[in-house]
Motif scaffolding. Structure first.
Motif, PDB file in Angstrom:
ATOM      1  N   THR A   9       0.832  -1.208   0.000  1.00  0.00           N
ATOM      2  CA  THR A   9       0.000   0.000   0.000  1.00  0.00           C
ATOM      3  C   THR A   9       0.866   1.258   0.000  1.00  0.00           C
ATOM      4  OG1 THR A   9      -1.803  -1.161   1.102  1.00  0.00           O
ATOM      5  CG2 THR A   9      -1.816   1.243   1.239  1.00  0.00           C
ATOM      6  N   THR A  10       1.864   1.301   0.860  1.00  0.00           N
ATOM      7  CA  THR A  10       2.730   2.484   0.931  1.00  0.00           C
ATOM      8  C   THR A  10       3.437   2.719  -0.395  1.00  0.00           C
ATOM      9  OG1 THR A  10       3.078   2.179   3.299  1.00  0.00           O
ATOM     10  CG2 THR A  10       4.711   3.503   2.121  1.00  0.00           C
ATOM     11  N   ILE A  11       4.086   1.701  -0.913  1.00  0.00           N
ATOM     12  CA  ILE A  11       4.828   1.831  -2.171  1.00  0.00           C
ATOM     13  C   ILE A  11       3.866   2.068  -3.327  1.00  0.00           C
ATOM     14  CG2 ILE A  11       6.365   0.648  -3.802  1.00  0.00           C
ATOM     15  CD1 ILE A  11       7.693   1.583  -1.111  1.00  0.00           C
ATOM     16  N   GLY A  12       2.740   1.362  -3.338  1.00  0.00           N
ATOM     17  CA  GLY A  12       1.758   1.525  -4.407  1.00  0.00           C
ATOM     18  C   GLY A  12       1.203   2.935  -4.481  1.00  0.00           C
ATOM     19  N   ARG A  13       0.857   3.498  -3.334  1.00  0.00           N
ATOM     20  CA  ARG A  13       0.349   4.882  -3.317  1.00  0.00           C
ATOM     21  C   ARG A  13       1.393   5.866  -3.849  1.00  0.00           C
ATOM     22  NH1 ARG A  13      -4.458   5.359  -0.561  1.00  0.00           N
ATOM     23  NH2 ARG A  13      -4.848   3.828   1.072  1.00  0.00           N
ATOM     24  N   LEU A  14       2.629   5.728  -3.383  1.00  0.00           N
ATOM     25  CA  LEU A  14       3.694   6.625  -3.837  1.00  0.00           C
ATOM     26  C   LEU A  14       3.972   6.467  -5.328  1.00  0.00           C
ATOM     27  CD1 LEU A  14       6.193   6.304  -0.838  1.00  0.00           C
ATOM     28  CD2 LEU A  14       4.868   8.340  -1.470  1.00  0.00           C
ATOM     29  N   LEU A  15       3.974   5.235  -5.802  1.00  0.00           N
ATOM     30  CA  LEU A  15       4.218   4.981  -7.213  1.00  0.00           C
ATOM     31  C   LEU A  15       3.093   5.561  -8.071  1.00  0.00           C
ATOM     32  CD1 LEU A  15       6.088   3.696  -9.306  1.00  0.00           C
ATOM     33  CD2 LEU A  15       4.878   1.531  -8.934  1.00  0.00           C
ATOM     34  N   ALA A  16       1.859   5.336  -7.651  1.00  0.00           N
ATOM     35  CA  ALA A  16       0.714   5.877  -8.390  1.00  0.00           C
ATOM     36  C   ALA A  16       0.760   7.404  -8.420  1.00  0.00           C
ATOM     37  CB  ALA A  16      -0.597   5.393  -7.761  1.00  0.00           C
ATOM     38  N   GLU A  17       1.079   8.000  -7.287  1.00  0.00           N
ATOM     39  CA  GLU A  17       1.178   9.456  -7.210  1.00  0.00           C
ATOM     40  C   GLU A  17       2.233   9.973  -8.190  1.00  0.00           C
ATOM     41  OE1 GLU A  17       3.330  12.093  -3.943  1.00  0.00           O
ATOM     42  OE2 GLU A  17       1.449  11.235  -3.173  1.00  0.00           O
ATOM     43  N   GLY A  18       3.387   9.332  -8.203  1.00  0.00           N
ATOM     44  CA  GLY A  18       4.464   9.757  -9.086  1.00  0.00           C
ATOM     45  C   GLY A  18       4.168   9.562 -10.560  1.00  0.00           C
ATOM     46  N   LEU A  19       3.345   8.586 -10.879  1.00  0.00           N
ATOM     47  CA  LEU A  19       2.999   8.296 -12.272  1.00  0.00           C
ATOM     48  C   LEU A  19       1.708   8.989 -12.714  1.00  0.00           C
ATOM     49  CD1 LEU A  19       3.780   4.466 -12.339  1.00  0.00           C
ATOM     50  CD2 LEU A  19       5.149   6.319 -13.346  1.00  0.00           C
ATOM     51  N   GLY A  20       1.016   9.609 -11.764  1.00  0.00           N
ATOM     52  CA  GLY A  20      -0.277  10.225 -12.093  1.00  0.00           C
ATOM     53  C   GLY A  20      -1.334   9.186 -12.415  1.00  0.00           C
ATOM     54  N   ALA A  21      -1.220   8.036 -11.775  1.00  0.00           N
ATOM     55  CA  ALA A  21      -2.156   6.930 -12.013  1.00  0.00           C
ATOM     56  C   ALA A  21      -3.088   6.767 -10.805  1.00  0.00           C
ATOM     57  CB  ALA A  21      -1.382   5.624 -12.241  1.00  0.00           C
ATOM     58  N   ALA A  22      -4.173   6.067 -11.025  1.00  0.00           N
ATOM     59  CA  ALA A  22      -5.090   5.745  -9.924  1.00  0.00           C
ATOM     60  C   ALA A  22      -4.437   4.692  -9.028  1.00  0.00           C
ATOM     61  CB  ALA A  22      -6.399   5.204 -10.484  1.00  0.00           C
ATOM     62  N   PHE A  23      -4.784   4.703  -7.736  1.00  0.00           N
ATOM     63  CA  PHE A  23      -4.328   3.675  -6.812  1.00  0.00           C
ATOM     64  C   PHE A  23      -5.529   2.917  -6.291  1.00  0.00           C
ATOM     65  CE2 PHE A  23      -3.669   2.097  -2.516  1.00  0.00           C
ATOM     66  CZ  PHE A  23      -2.618   1.224  -2.751  1.00  0.00           C
ATOM     67  N   VAL A  24      -5.415   1.591  -6.283  1.00  0.00           N
ATOM     68  CA  VAL A  24      -6.464   0.727  -5.750  1.00  0.00           C
ATOM     69  C   VAL A  24      -5.804  -0.264  -4.792  1.00  0.00           C
ATOM     70  CG1 VAL A  24      -8.238  -0.994  -6.301  1.00  0.00           C
ATOM     71  CG2 VAL A  24      -7.817   0.909  -7.881  1.00  0.00           C
TER      72      VAL A  24
END
Length: 157
Positions: A9-24
């Motif tokens: 969750t932590t890495i996924g949220r940060l990665l999504a934020e950096g890529l401008g993608a949705a996080f689920v």
């Protein structure tokens, strides 16, 4: 992908934020019956997981059509990842987050009230099938600053 407490969750949220993608977070897609079992310290069976994994794949497919997403999901077995990919129309790459058992256990202890109790870590580690060479994805040790881990992942993308 990875066991509970690996930092999905932590890495996924940060990665999504950096890529401008949705996080689920795939944990949010579990039916109440699955959450109740895990909360009671009972590991899920494959029969418990199949409908959930198909839901995860459909969300990935729908989010891909809407512009892409990062989904945090345990996906511990190759068969689980195959089920997700099939439901997502095969447009899936997996990032397997790893860490020492002690580190992961400590992370799990730090999140009281989470439906996945630390007592189930052993069963998750026993179930885990690391990514195989023919699977799309890569493995990363989730150690140190999460932003540095995300940077290493982004360098690979």
């Amino acid at each position: 992908m990875g066991v509970s407490g690996s930092g999905k969750t932590t890495i996924g949220r940060l990665l999504a934020e950096g890529l401008g993608a949705a996080f689920v977070d795939a944990d949010d897609l579990h039916p109440d019956t699955n959450r109740a079992k895990m909360s009671a310290g009972v590991p899920l069976t494959d029969d418990d997981r199949w409908p959930w994994l198909e839901s995860v794949g459909r969300v990935i497919r729908d989010e891909t059509l809407a512009g892409g997403s990062i989904v945090a999901c345990s996906a511990l077995k190759r068969a689980y990842r195959d089920r997700i990919a099939a439901a997502a129309d095969d447009d899936v790459s997996f990032i397997h987050l790893t860490g020492s058992t002690a580190t992961i256990s400590a992370r799990m202890q730090e999140r009281p009230g989470h439906f996945m109790p630390p007592a189930l870590l052993t069963s998750q580690l026993e179930t885990l099938e690391p990514l195989e060479p023919q699977e799309r994805g890569a493995t990363f040790a989730n150690v140190g600053d999460p932003r540095e881990v995300v940077s290493r992942i982004r360098d690979l993308l």
